[in-house]
Design an enzyme around this catalytic site. Structure first.
Site, PDB file in Angstrom:
ATOM      1  N   VAL A 100       9.279 -37.567  -0.710  1.00 52.05           N
ATOM      2  CA  VAL A 100      10.072 -38.700  -0.221  1.00 52.05           C
ATOM      3  C   VAL A 100       9.750 -39.927  -1.079  1.00 52.05           C
ATOM      4  O   VAL A 100       8.594 -40.360  -1.141  1.00 52.05           O
ATOM      5  CB  VAL A 100       9.769 -38.987   1.268  1.00 52.05           C
ATOM      6  CG1 VAL A 100      10.627 -40.143   1.769  1.00 52.05           C
ATOM      7  CG2 VAL A 100      10.001 -37.739   2.116  1.00 52.05           C
ATOM      8  N   HIS A 104       4.162 -43.690   0.875  1.00 54.87           N
ATOM      9  CA  HIS A 104       3.589 -43.347   2.178  1.00 54.87           C
ATOM     10  C   HIS A 104       2.166 -42.874   1.979  1.00 54.87           C
ATOM     11  O   HIS A 104       1.862 -42.170   1.025  1.00 54.87           O
ATOM     12  CB  HIS A 104       4.413 -42.278   2.909  1.00 54.87           C
ATOM     13  CG  HIS A 104       4.799 -41.101   2.077  1.00 54.87           C
ATOM     14  ND1 HIS A 104       5.788 -41.149   1.122  1.00 54.87           N
ATOM     15  CD2 HIS A 104       4.319 -39.824   2.056  1.00 54.87           C
ATOM     16  CE1 HIS A 104       5.915 -39.965   0.555  1.00 54.87           C
ATOM     17  NE2 HIS A 104       5.026 -39.145   1.091  1.00 54.87           N
TER      18      HIS A 104
END
Ligand code: 5GP
Length: 130
Positions: A100, A104
């Site tokens: 993604v 993160h």
């Protein structure tokens, strides 16, 4: 890499798709990973359009960088992981299998995770994985 406004975490930040929230403040959102690799597996994302740690630390304002890092610590604390220990990890780019393209930090915990990057970094069997 240019930031993709339609990546899945951008949609979570815009409340377009749901998440199982753990912690939120002005700088970050933390939520459970949809496919947990440990008894506790939470993702912490900054509230801003940054692909990777390099992009974030080069381009985000100082208050966001500080606030995001504090949010990672607070999330681990709120999950009750601080005493027994936990692992943080951030994949960037192809070699790290980043899926993604929104920065993160993974927080893994809830069991002994094994030595880092020896076989399976989360204490499982065999090579590869996280
Ligand atoms: P990466 O490989 O990019 O470091 O990790 C991406 C993580 O996002 C994976 O652990 C994956 O399970 C998780 N993930 C992908 N899509 C979703 C989603 O829609 N919701 C949640 N909560 N996690 C997701």
């Amino acid at each position: 890499m240019a930031y993709d406004e339609n990546n899945i975490f951008a949609k979570i930040l815009r409340d377009e798709i749901p998440c199982k929230k753990v912690y939120e403040d002005d700088f970050a959102l933390a939520f459970h990973d949809i496919n947990p690799q440990a008894p506790v597996h939470v993702l912490v994302i900054p509230k801003g359009p940054y692909v990777s740690m390099a992009d974030f630390t080069a381009h985000a304002p100082d208050d966001l960088v500080a606030g995001f890092m504090r949010a990672v610590g607070k999330t681990a604390e709120e999950l009750g992981l601080a005493e027994d220990g936990y692992r943080t990890l951030a994949n960037a780019g192809e070699n790290a299998h980043q899926e993604v393209p929104h920065l993160h930090i993974h927080i893994f915990g809830g069991k002994p995770l094994g030595p880092m990057l020896v076989g399976h970094a989360l204490g499982g069997e065999g090579p590869g994985g996280y």
